[in-house]
Write a protein that holds these residues in place. Structure first.
Motif, PDB file in Angstrom:
ATOM      1  N   PRO A 276       0.778  -1.233   0.000  1.00  0.00           N
ATOM      2  CA  PRO A 276       0.000   0.000   0.000  1.00  0.00           C
ATOM      3  C   PRO A 276       0.818   1.297   0.000  1.00  0.00           C
ATOM      4  O   PRO A 276       0.231   2.363   0.089  1.00  0.00           O
ATOM      5  N   GLN A 277       2.149   1.189  -0.130  1.00  0.00           N
ATOM      6  CA  GLN A 277       2.925   2.428  -0.217  1.00  0.00           C
ATOM      7  C   GLN A 277       2.436   3.240  -1.421  1.00  0.00           C
ATOM      8  O   GLN A 277       2.266   4.449  -1.336  1.00  0.00           O
ATOM      9  N   TYR A 278       2.223   2.550  -2.553  1.00  0.00           N
ATOM     10  CA  TYR A 278       1.494   3.134  -3.677  1.00  0.00           C
ATOM     11  C   TYR A 278       0.058   2.661  -3.539  1.00  0.00           C
ATOM     12  O   TYR A 278      -0.182   1.526  -3.122  1.00  0.00           O
ATOM     13  N   HIS A 279      -0.915   3.522  -3.876  1.00  0.00           N
ATOM     14  CA  HIS A 279      -2.270   3.257  -3.427  1.00  0.00           C
ATOM     15  C   HIS A 279      -3.129   2.450  -4.378  1.00  0.00           C
ATOM     16  O   HIS A 279      -4.242   2.077  -4.045  1.00  0.00           O
ATOM     17  N   THR A 280      -2.637   2.223  -5.589  1.00  0.00           N
ATOM     18  CA  THR A 280      -3.446   1.468  -6.540  1.00  0.00           C
ATOM     19  C   THR A 280      -3.422  -0.001  -6.154  1.00  0.00           C
ATOM     20  O   THR A 280      -2.358  -0.617  -6.121  1.00  0.00           O
ATOM     21  N   PRO A 281      -4.590  -0.552  -5.810  1.00  0.00           N
ATOM     22  CA  PRO A 281      -4.581  -1.901  -5.263  1.00  0.00           C
ATOM     23  C   PRO A 281      -4.378  -2.994  -6.298  1.00  0.00           C
ATOM     24  O   PRO A 281      -4.708  -2.830  -7.474  1.00  0.00           O
ATOM     25  N   ILE A 282      -3.815  -4.086  -5.843  1.00  0.00           N
ATOM     26  CA  ILE A 282      -3.828  -5.321  -6.622  1.00  0.00           C
ATOM     27  C   ILE A 282      -4.272  -6.416  -5.663  1.00  0.00           C
ATOM     28  O   ILE A 282      -4.156  -6.272  -4.454  1.00  0.00           O
ATOM     29  N   LYS A 283      -4.768  -7.490  -6.224  1.00  0.00           N
ATOM     30  CA  LYS A 283      -5.257  -8.600  -5.419  1.00  0.00           C
ATOM     31  C   LYS A 283      -4.160  -9.632  -5.223  1.00  0.00           C
ATOM     32  O   LYS A 283      -3.296  -9.789  -6.086  1.00  0.00           O
TER      33      LYS A 283
ATOM     34  N   PHE B  33     -16.284  13.762 -17.315  1.00  0.00           N
ATOM     35  CA  PHE B  33     -15.601  13.621 -16.032  1.00  0.00           C
ATOM     36  C   PHE B  33     -14.101  13.839 -16.213  1.00  0.00           C
ATOM     37  O   PHE B  33     -13.607  13.986 -17.346  1.00  0.00           O
ATOM     38  N   VAL B  34     -13.390  13.903 -15.105  1.00  0.00           N
ATOM     39  CA  VAL B  34     -11.930  14.005 -15.150  1.00  0.00           C
ATOM     40  C   VAL B  34     -11.336  12.867 -14.321  1.00  0.00           C
ATOM     41  O   VAL B  34     -12.021  12.278 -13.491  1.00  0.00           O
ATOM     42  N   ILE B  35     -10.076  12.568 -14.589  1.00  0.00           N
ATOM     43  CA  ILE B  35      -9.343  11.611 -13.746  1.00  0.00           C
ATOM     44  C   ILE B  35      -8.339  12.430 -12.938  1.00  0.00           C
ATOM     45  O   ILE B  35      -7.649  13.297 -13.478  1.00  0.00           O
ATOM     46  N   VAL B  36      -8.302  12.134 -11.647  1.00  0.00           N
ATOM     47  CA  VAL B  36      -7.480  12.919 -10.730  1.00  0.00           C
ATOM     48  C   VAL B  36      -6.544  11.994  -9.964  1.00  0.00           C
ATOM     49  O   VAL B  36      -6.912  10.880  -9.596  1.00  0.00           O
ATOM     50  N   ARG B  37      -5.336  12.469  -9.772  1.00  0.00           N
ATOM     51  CA  ARG B  37      -4.426  11.833  -8.812  1.00  0.00           C
ATOM     52  C   ARG B  37      -4.153  12.866  -7.728  1.00  0.00           C
ATOM     53  O   ARG B  37      -3.843  14.014  -8.037  1.00  0.00           O
ATOM     54  N   ALA B  38      -4.270  12.458  -6.487  1.00  0.00           N
ATOM     55  CA  ALA B  38      -4.144  13.418  -5.395  1.00  0.00           C
ATOM     56  C   ALA B  38      -2.701  13.580  -4.945  1.00  0.00           C
ATOM     57  O   ALA B  38      -2.333  14.589  -4.354  1.00  0.00           O
ATOM     58  N   GLU B  39      -1.879  12.574  -5.206  1.00  0.00           N
ATOM     59  CA  GLU B  39      -0.478  12.622  -4.778  1.00  0.00           C
ATOM     60  C   GLU B  39       0.328  11.671  -5.651  1.00  0.00           C
ATOM     61  O   GLU B  39      -0.247  10.864  -6.374  1.00  0.00           O
ATOM     62  N   GLU B  40       1.629  11.784  -5.592  1.00  0.00           N
ATOM     63  CA  GLU B  40       2.515  11.023  -6.480  1.00  0.00           C
ATOM     64  C   GLU B  40       2.270   9.515  -6.379  1.00  0.00           C
ATOM     65  O   GLU B  40       2.258   8.824  -7.380  1.00  0.00           O
ATOM     66  N   GLY B  42      -0.409   8.179  -5.554  1.00  0.00           N
ATOM     67  CA  GLY B  42      -1.859   7.980  -5.519  1.00  0.00           C
ATOM     68  C   GLY B  42      -2.420   7.203  -6.691  1.00  0.00           C
ATOM     69  O   GLY B  42      -1.767   6.993  -7.706  1.00  0.00           O
ATOM     70  N   GLU B  43      -3.677   6.804  -6.512  1.00  0.00           N
ATOM     71  CA  GLU B  43      -4.456   6.154  -7.554  1.00  0.00           C
ATOM     72  C   GLU B  43      -4.955   7.188  -8.541  1.00  0.00           C
ATOM     73  O   GLU B  43      -5.045   8.364  -8.208  1.00  0.00           O
ATOM     74  N   ARG B  44      -5.384   6.711  -9.696  1.00  0.00           N
ATOM     75  CA  ARG B  44      -6.119   7.566 -10.632  1.00  0.00           C
ATOM     76  C   ARG B  44      -7.594   7.280 -10.393  1.00  0.00           C
ATOM     77  O   ARG B  44      -8.022   6.141 -10.512  1.00  0.00           O
ATOM     78  N   ILE B  45      -8.374   8.302 -10.020  1.00  0.00           N
ATOM     79  CA  ILE B  45      -9.795   8.056  -9.810  1.00  0.00           C
ATOM     80  C   ILE B  45     -10.636   9.013 -10.672  1.00  0.00           C
ATOM     81  O   ILE B  45     -10.272  10.163 -10.865  1.00  0.00           O
ATOM     82  N   THR B 206     -34.450   6.332 -19.268  1.00  0.00           N
ATOM     83  CA  THR B 206     -33.689   6.777 -18.106  1.00  0.00           C
ATOM     84  C   THR B 206     -32.197   6.693 -18.388  1.00  0.00           C
ATOM     85  O   THR B 206     -31.674   5.618 -18.652  1.00  0.00           O
ATOM     86  N   VAL B 207     -31.562   7.860 -18.365  1.00  0.00           N
ATOM     87  CA  VAL B 207     -30.128   7.921 -18.656  1.00  0.00           C
ATOM     88  C   VAL B 207     -29.367   7.974 -17.334  1.00  0.00           C
ATOM     89  O   VAL B 207     -29.615   8.857 -16.511  1.00  0.00           O
ATOM     90  N   VAL B 208     -28.451   7.016 -17.145  1.00  0.00           N
ATOM     91  CA  VAL B 208     -27.683   6.966 -15.896  1.00  0.00           C
ATOM     92  C   VAL B 208     -26.219   7.277 -16.190  1.00  0.00           C
ATOM     93  O   VAL B 208     -25.699   6.895 -17.231  1.00  0.00           O
ATOM     94  N   SER B 209     -25.565   7.979 -15.291  1.00  0.00           N
ATOM     95  CA  SER B 209     -24.146   8.282 -15.462  1.00  0.00           C
ATOM     96  C   SER B 209     -23.352   7.354 -14.548  1.00  0.00           C
ATOM     97  O   SER B 209     -23.339   7.515 -13.330  1.00  0.00           O
ATOM     98  N   LEU B 210     -22.706   6.350 -15.160  1.00  0.00           N
ATOM     99  CA  LEU B 210     -22.046   5.313 -14.357  1.00  0.00           C
ATOM    100  C   LEU B 210     -20.650   5.744 -13.901  1.00  0.00           C
ATOM    101  O   LEU B 210     -19.976   6.525 -14.566  1.00  0.00           O
ATOM    102  N   ASN B 211     -20.244   5.203 -12.777  1.00  0.00           N
ATOM    103  CA  ASN B 211     -18.965   5.562 -12.187  1.00  0.00           C
ATOM    104  C   ASN B 211     -18.245   4.308 -11.690  1.00  0.00           C
ATOM    105  O   ASN B 211     -18.022   4.151 -10.492  1.00  0.00           O
ATOM    106  N   PRO B 212     -17.897   3.387 -12.606  1.00  0.00           N
ATOM    107  CA  PRO B 212     -17.209   2.178 -12.174  1.00  0.00           C
ATOM    108  C   PRO B 212     -15.721   2.444 -11.928  1.00  0.00           C
ATOM    109  O   PRO B 212     -15.252   3.568 -12.109  1.00  0.00           O
ATOM    110  N   ILE B 213     -15.009   1.417 -11.477  1.00  0.00           N
ATOM    111  CA  ILE B 213     -13.568   1.550 -11.263  1.00  0.00           C
ATOM    112  C   ILE B 213     -12.898   1.820 -12.614  1.00  0.00           C
ATOM    113  O   ILE B 213     -13.230   1.191 -13.615  1.00  0.00           O
ATOM    114  N   MET B 214     -11.981   2.774 -12.635  1.00  0.00           N
ATOM    115  CA  MET B 214     -11.228   3.078 -13.860  1.00  0.00           C
ATOM    116  C   MET B 214      -9.759   3.241 -13.506  1.00  0.00           C
ATOM    117  O   MET B 214      -9.429   3.492 -12.348  1.00  0.00           O
TER     118      MET B 214
END
Lengths: 467, 284
Positions: A276-283, B33-40, B42-45, B206-214
């Motif tokens: 978890p040092q890098y936050h993108t998870p893997i299983k 939408f946009v993809i954001v990383r909060a820190e080096e 970090g994940e892309r969400i 009905t139009v839905v805006s989905l937000n799955p894992i990316m």
């Protein structure tokens, strides 16, 4: 004693030291350790320096191979790296990931005697030697021409175009969609085969030459190609093949079924192996099946192995038809990857909670050769069996991402999404737009993308000079 | 590097960020939408966009603090730099003159509903907005939404404002403004599913805006795949909007849960404490 001037053929190709399999299968450090100086010189001295060298013809970027090898033999490494860099701005990368056995080394005259010169390893040696010196030699640039080129995609094709054009005096900006430069070199190829520090070094070299680099910029979304053409004299599209294929079989959207791109991107670009040092998870998976037989499949298999899983590569033809590089197949075998040849998955079965639990496979036999020249796999009726898995990585190929084609009117594209170009120049159907690499050929190799970049750069330069 | 210009907790646990990203702000359309990383590290969400100002070069995002990245984002002070803000991604929501459009928002989706309602209103529609929250103190942007709609309805779980209950009350709102030609809904997956369930028997598109894992958000990794009708679609490039009556909701909910355990680890360490996430935050 041999007569002077009549060298006895030395057919002993020098081995490159590697981490032992039982050690490396538990770490992400580079597998092959590179030639020590003396070994490199010995290997270089085996080169016959043929008057009509066929190896150069085998190299898509036409490196003067005998010349740089003679430099190594004479221990003039500074001159050697200079020779390579005339043609190739990514020697540390190419020395590692090019399929040399099918290219330059295939054409080596010593190949017929079973002892072809290890050209790739020697290229790698020079690049690493230079990096170890600390100071990389910078070429002098011609005065600026005032012409501006936008390069779409920071992978091998784009880096080559940028490197070539900046050295001809043009201003170059690379637009990369991800947050790191390198394209497939950083999201696809694992650390143990190509350390990311090496890619970073090559990118920094371009930056120091003056190439502008814009990351987190999706051409086709943030701005279109047409909008770039308002600002730049020419645009090169090298956006790669980034649309993963799936097999369209039942259960493919179960949790635990990955595309190779997802799995490798999590691991390489996002450094999932440092979670978890890098936050993108893997299983943590125990039993992983990798579907496919190319280099990408080998990369996935060896990555999963390093995370502690039992890994099987499931391939529908036999070992002979495996498209991956021989060296990578051997590495995988040594490390303990199991191969299930002549096997085709037909559906994935869930555990009732949305996770993949089993895979139903069919055994195959080989029939007559098909369009690809390889023997066609034919299902054996009634041979269904189940394999227990908790993850499946689908590594059966990619096609170009449609983002750019769909937002660039008038850009001619084939049904499979690849951009149509003039083979010699890389020119597309649009004025002032060139393309090359996987976006033109479909998923191929790093060096082919670089070769295409080189041709396009030449043509772009001609065009810019005509303005 | 994008500068964080302003940050505000607009209701408990819900945050509004204003980010300077001029190229993105210039290209944005409602529904993207946009993809954001909060820190080096970090994940892309992926995060929906709530508003933007091309002249200022800014865009704003409303999000709920539910995981490691959102928790880090919530704590960043104005003036911080975000390593990644990339976009606009996804196809814009289809905006046309449909007639009467019911816009339904919940949680962070109330924010991204605002530019949609505004665009629909500009396109000449009669715009009915319905927003839902557990309690009145979790509602936000009511005045803004009122300005771009013909009617604004509020539903709260505890009945502290508007109708008491959840989106199961939508048929009453719809009955009051027949005919409704289209429903557009933004919010968490549970809300989208429930709205689709409610509108299906009424036969309203009905139009839905989905937000799955990316991960990359450009169609490269394929983790955001979702079954719509009989085909697999990538929410990042084929969506994020889909026909809510065609989406395989069970599969989508399952896929969204893939990394819950791992996300908890990051979330806890980002808070430096033990924390409990309430999955689905109350859409029973």
């Amino acid at each position: 004693m041999t007569e002077p001037g009549k060298k006895k053929l030395d057919l002993r190709r020098r081995e490159m030291p590697k981490q032992p399999p039982e050690v490396r299968r538990r770490n992400f450090s580079e597998v092959a350790l590179g030639y020590p100086v003396e070994t490199a010189v010995e290997e270089a001295q085996r080169c016959l320096n043929c008057p009509k060298p066929s190896c150069i013809g085998g190299c898509p970027v036409e490196i003067d191979i005998p010349k740089f090898i003679q430099c190594i033999a004479a221990r003039d490494f500074v001159a050697g790296i200079r020779v390579i860099k005339e043609k190739n701005c990514l020697p540390a990368v190419c020395g590692r990931v090019c399929p040399q056995e099918e290219q330059c080394e295939e054409a080596c005259v010593l190949k017929k005697r079973g002892g072809q010169v290890a050209i790739g390893r020697l290229e790698r040696f020079l690049a690493d030697w230079e990096a170890a010196q600390g100071e990389v030699e910078m070429p002098t640039l011609p005065p600026p021409t005032g012409r501006k080129v936008a390069v779409v995609g920071g992978g091998p094709a784009g880096l080559t175009v940028a490197g070539d054009l900046i050295r001809l005096g043009h201003a170059v900006t690379i637009f990369e969609a991800l947050h790191k430069m390198g394209g497939v070199l950083v999201y696809g190829i694992p650390e143990f085969r190509l350390p990311k520090a090496i890619v970073h070094r090559e990118v920094e070299y371009l930056r120091r030459l003056g190439v502008q680099i814009v990351t987190d910029f999706v051409v086709g979304k943030t701005r279109t190609v047409d909008s770039l053409l308002e600002e730049y004299d020419a645009v090169f599209i090298g956006s790669g093949a980034g649309l993963p294929w799936f097999m369209q079989i039942p259960g493919e959207n179960l949790n635990g079924v990955y595309s190779a791109n997802e799995y490798l991107t999590r691991m390489n670009l996002m450094k999932g192996f440092l979670f978890p040092q890098y936050h993108t998870p893997i299983k943590e998976h125990r039993r992983v099946a990798v579907i496919g037989g190319g280099n990408v499949a080998m990369d996935c298999a060896r990555t999963a192995l390093r995370l502690g899983a039992e890994v099987r590569v499931v391939y529908r033809r036999s070992r002979e038809e495996l498209p991956a590089r021989e060296e990578e197949i051997e590495n995988a075998e040594e490390e303990g990857v199991v191969f299930d040849f002549l096997t085709l998955p037909v559906r994935y079965i869930g555990d009732g909670n949305g996770w993949v639990k089993e895979m139903e496979c069919l055994k195959m036999k080989l029939g007559e050769p098909d369009a690809s020249g390889r023997r066609r796999p034919i299902p054996i009726e009634g041979s269904e069996y189940r394999m227990a898995v908790d993850a499946v990585i689908c590594a059966i190929g990619n096609s170009p991402n449609p983002l750019i084609a769909s937002t660039t009117p008038g850009l001619e594209v084939r049904k499979n999404g690849t951009i149509v170009v003039d083979e010699e120049t890389g020119k597309t159907s649009r004025e002032r737009v060139w393309a090359g690499g996987d976006v033109v050929t479909g998923a191929a190799t790093v060096i082919l993308a670089m070769g295409a970049g080189r041709k396009a750069a030449r043509s772009i330069h001609q065009y810019l000079c005509s303005l | 590097m994008a500068e964080l210009r302003a940050t505000e907790m607009i209701v408990p646990n819900m945050h509004l960020l204003t980010i300077h990203a001029p190229e993105v702000a210039k290209a944005l359309r409602p529904g993207q939408f946009v993809i954001v990383r909060a820190e080096e590290e970090g994940e892309r969400i992926p995060l929906s966009v709530s508003d933007w100002d091309p002249a200022e070069g800014t865009l704003s995002i409303v999000f709920m603090n539910v995981g490691g990245t959102t928790n880090t984002l919530a704590k960043l002070p104005a003036g911080s730099r975000l390593p990644t803000v990339v976009g606009p991604l996804g196809k814009p929501t289809e905006i046309d003159h449909f007639g009467t459009v019911l816009c339904v928002g919940g949680c962070y989706g109330i924010g991204s509903l605002y530019p949609l309602a505004r665009a629909l209103k500009l396109a000449g529609n009669k715009v009915i907005v319905a927003i839902e929250a557990r309690s009145s103190f979790l509602l936000f942007w009511e005045e803004r939404l009122a300005q771009v709609s013909d009617q604004l309805h509020v539903i709260t779980r505890d009945g502290s404002k508007g109708l008491r209950g959840h989106v199961g009350r939508l048929p009453e709102i719809i009955a009051g403004c027949q005919p409704v030609h289209r429903i557009i809904t933004n919010g968490c997956t549970y809300l989208l599913k429930r709205v689709s369930d409610v509108s299906r028997p009424l036969g309203i598109k009905t139009v839905v805006s989905l937000n799955p894992i990316m991960i990359d958000g450009t169609g490269m990794c394929g983790v955001c795949r979702v079954t719509v009708g009989a085909s697999t679609q990538f929410a990042c490039v084929d969506g994020p909007d889909f026909d809510g009556h065609q989406v395989d909701w069970a599969e989508l909910l399952q896929r969204r849960m893939q990394y819950v355990r791992e996300e908890m680890r990051v979330y806890r360490s980002s808070r430096g404490e033990e924390a409990v996430i309430c999955q689905g935050h109350g859409h029973d």
